[in-house]
Design an enzyme around this catalytic site. Structure first.
Site, PDB file in Angstrom:
ATOM      1  N   ARG A   1      55.589  80.086 -23.423  1.00 28.89           N
ATOM      2  CA  ARG A   1      55.957  81.061 -24.446  1.00 28.89           C
ATOM      3  C   ARG A   1      55.036  82.278 -24.474  1.00 28.89           C
ATOM      4  NH1 ARG A   1      60.030  78.619 -27.228  1.00 28.89           N
ATOM      5  NH2 ARG A   1      60.050  76.368 -27.008  1.00 28.89           N
TER       6      ARG A   1
ATOM      7  N   HIS B   1      59.058  74.414 -14.159  1.00 29.24           N
ATOM      8  CA  HIS B   1      60.060  75.144 -14.948  1.00 29.24           C
ATOM      9  C   HIS B   1      59.422  76.461 -15.368  1.00 29.24           C
ATOM     10  CE1 HIS B   1      63.055  76.267 -17.841  1.00 29.24           C
ATOM     11  NE2 HIS B   1      63.747  75.150 -17.654  1.00 29.24           N
TER      12      HIS B   1
ATOM     13  N   TYR C   1      60.259  80.586 -20.692  1.00 30.30           N
ATOM     14  CA  TYR C   1      61.486  80.928 -21.422  1.00 30.30           C
ATOM     15  C   TYR C   1      61.571  82.429 -21.711  1.00 30.30           C
ATOM     16  CZ  TYR C   1      61.860  75.887 -22.293  1.00 30.30           C
ATOM     17  OH  TYR C   1      61.970  74.527 -22.151  1.00 30.30           O
TER      18      TYR C   1
ATOM     19  N   HIS D   1      66.040  79.799 -15.913  1.00 31.10           N
ATOM     20  CA  HIS D   1      67.243  80.122 -16.677  1.00 31.10           C
ATOM     21  C   HIS D   1      67.691  81.481 -16.144  1.00 31.10           C
ATOM     22  CE1 HIS D   1      65.848  77.461 -20.298  1.00 31.10           C
ATOM     23  NE2 HIS D   1      65.998  76.794 -19.176  1.00 31.10           N
TER      24      HIS D   1
ATOM     25  N   GLU E   1      69.351  77.280 -13.192  1.00 30.58           N
ATOM     26  CA  GLU E   1      69.786  76.159 -14.028  1.00 30.58           C
ATOM     27  C   GLU E   1      71.148  76.433 -14.665  1.00 30.58           C
ATOM     28  OE1 GLU E   1      66.821  74.861 -16.838  1.00 30.58           O
ATOM     29  OE2 GLU E   1      68.223  73.547 -17.875  1.00 30.58           O
TER      30      GLU E   1
ATOM     31  N   ASP F   1      71.902  70.653 -15.455  1.00 31.54           N
ATOM     32  CA  ASP F   1      71.429  70.008 -16.676  1.00 31.54           C
ATOM     33  C   ASP F   1      72.631  69.307 -17.325  1.00 31.54           C
ATOM     34  OD1 ASP F   1      70.936  69.694 -19.557  1.00 31.54           O
ATOM     35  OD2 ASP F   1      69.062  70.747 -19.185  1.00 31.54           O
TER      36      ASP F   1
ATOM     37  N   HIS G   1      73.548  70.650 -20.775  1.00 28.00           N
ATOM     38  CA  HIS G   1      74.091  72.018 -20.724  1.00 28.00           C
ATOM     39  C   HIS G   1      75.520  72.064 -20.191  1.00 28.00           C
ATOM     40  CE1 HIS G   1      69.706  73.723 -20.409  1.00 28.00           C
ATOM     41  NE2 HIS G   1      69.943  73.091 -21.533  1.00 28.00           N
TER      42      HIS G   1
ATOM     43  N   HIS H   1      68.528  67.828 -14.550  1.00 35.16           N
ATOM     44  CA  HIS H   1      67.921  67.534 -15.853  1.00 35.16           C
ATOM     45  C   HIS H   1      68.787  66.496 -16.550  1.00 35.16           C
ATOM     46  CE1 HIS H   1      65.691  71.659 -16.142  1.00 35.16           C
ATOM     47  NE2 HIS H   1      65.048  70.778 -15.404  1.00 35.16           N
TER      48      HIS H   1
ATOM     49  N   ASP I   1      73.119  74.262 -27.246  1.00 35.35           N
ATOM     50  CA  ASP I   1      72.141  73.541 -26.431  1.00 35.35           C
ATOM     51  C   ASP I   1      71.195  72.722 -27.315  1.00 35.35           C
ATOM     52  OD1 ASP I   1      70.246  72.715 -24.623  1.00 35.35           O
ATOM     53  OD2 ASP I   1      69.560  74.725 -24.077  1.00 35.35           O
TER      54      ASP I   1
ATOM     55  N   HIS J   1      69.322  68.995 -27.000  1.00 31.68           N
ATOM     56  CA  HIS J   1      69.116  67.766 -26.230  1.00 31.68           C
ATOM     57  C   HIS J   1      69.015  66.553 -27.161  1.00 31.68           C
ATOM     58  CE1 HIS J   1      67.177  70.224 -22.730  1.00 31.68           C
ATOM     59  NE2 HIS J   1      68.273  70.779 -23.197  1.00 31.68           N
TER      60      HIS J   1
ATOM     61  N   GLU K   1      64.430  65.746 -20.277  1.00 32.30           N
ATOM     62  CA  GLU K   1      63.871  66.748 -21.202  1.00 32.30           C
ATOM     63  C   GLU K   1      64.327  66.375 -22.595  1.00 32.30           C
ATOM     64  OE1 GLU K   1      65.772  70.222 -19.648  1.00 32.30           O
ATOM     65  OE2 GLU K   1      63.949  70.933 -18.670  1.00 32.30           O
TER      66      GLU K   1
HETATM   67 ZN   LIG Z   1      68.578  72.809 -22.898  1.00 35.02          ZN
HETATM   68 ZN   LIG Z   2      65.660  74.715 -18.610  1.00 31.74          ZN
END
Ligand SMILES: [Zn+2]
Ligand SMILES: [Zn+2]
Length: 297
Positions: free
Chosen positions: A43, A73, A76, A113, A149, A183, A186, A220, A233, A235, A265
């Site tokens: 982040r 990964h 973000y 992403h 992804e 994923d 997703h 994922h 989204d 999880h 995840e």
């Molecule tokens: Zn996600």
């Molecule tokens: Zn991801």
């Protein structure tokens, strides 16, 4: 002569708190054979340079463990598709830096992403993502592949259809270094169903025809709190969301994916949460899969 068993390639995203090598130790402690990490804070834009000691400690820890490969990964914050010029530039540079870090650590895959188009059109965004991807790969020569992804499609996020992922790959010139990461949460949220034999086959046939199974380098493993097609989204623990256990059973007993790193995840407060999800999945393995795969416990 007995056939040599392949390893069940399964693990989870691990925290790097206390050092990158700690992620390896955490993964090992719950029996992971592959893990995913952030190589820096996910982040924040800035990252402290890796020292020789960081790199050596990580490599030694990995060599002495059963974990291979490690998947990274990316942050973000990166948005290669941003219509804002400064963000687009900053994102490209940040991706190059992350690729460089993976290269230094010997990490073969960096999940990304694809991007978010905000106010611009999806088509334009996809072109820009491909261009910026090429730029980042050129800035960071090496072997690490970027894995695009599949996304749930929240807001203006790109990558919620296999066609969009395929189109980005088609538009890049450095195709050798671009792959895909599917994923399960997703794709389900985006509208793909795969919890009956027929639907499962149809989804993967579609994936193969558009992106190509050869491009798939990581999966994922997440259940989805939200229903199929909601494009939200969230999880969930395996077996606790809207995806049936049958879907995960089909996936984990499919020999095409034995050699693909499969990574959880799922929500977690401690490693016990990952352990629980790993156990749920291991119970789904059929006798025939266990004949081919080395599964501890
Ligand atoms: Zn996600
Ligand atoms: Zn991801």
């Amino acid at each position: 002569m007995t056939k040599k068993k392949r390893r069940l390639l399964f693990g989870a995203h691990m925290s790097i708190a206390g050092g990158l090598d700690q992620a390896i130790f955490r993964g090992e402690s719950i029996g992971c054979t592959t893990i995913q990490i952030f190589t820096k804070s996910n982040r924040q834009w800035a990252a402290k340079k890796l020292t020789t000691v960081d790199i050596e400690n990580f490599k030694t820890a990995q060599k002495e463990s059963d974990i291979s490969p490690v998947v990274a990964h990316s942050s973000y914050l990166i948005n290669l598709g941003s219509p804002k010029k400064d963000i687009s530039k900053k994102s490209t540079k940040a991706l190059a830096i992350e690729l460089q870090r993976c290269e230094e650590l010997g990490i073969p895959y960096l999940v990304l992403h694809p991007g978010s188009c905000l106010a611009s059109s999806e088509e334009k965004c996809i072109e820009q993502i491909a261009q910026n991807l090429d730029k980042a790969l050129a800035l960071a020569p090496g072997k690490t592949m970027v894995l695009l992804e599949t996304m749930a499609g929240q807001g203006s996020i790109i990558g919620y259809t296999f066609e969009q992922i395929a189109e980005i790959i088609k538009l890049t010139s450095n195709k050798k270094r671009v792959g895909a990461c599917l994923d399960t949460c997703h794709v389900f949220a985006a509208g793909y169903e795969f919890d009956s034999k027929k639907k499962y086959k149809a989804m993967w046939d579609n994936f193969d025809a558009t992106i190509g199974l050869k491009k798939l380098k990581a999966i994922h493993i997440n259940d989805s709190e939200k229903a199929c097609g909601t494009r939200v989204d969230r999880h969930a623990d395996i077996g606790k969301g809207k995806i049936s256990l049958e879907a995960f059973k089909l996936l984990f007993n499919d020999p095409r994916f034995f050699d693909i790193p499969k990574l959880l995840e799922t929500p977690k407060e401690s490693l016990t949460d990952d352990q629980r999800n790993i156990n749920t999945i291991k119970k789904l393995l059929t006798p025939s899969t266990k004949k081919d795969l080395l599964v501890e416990k």
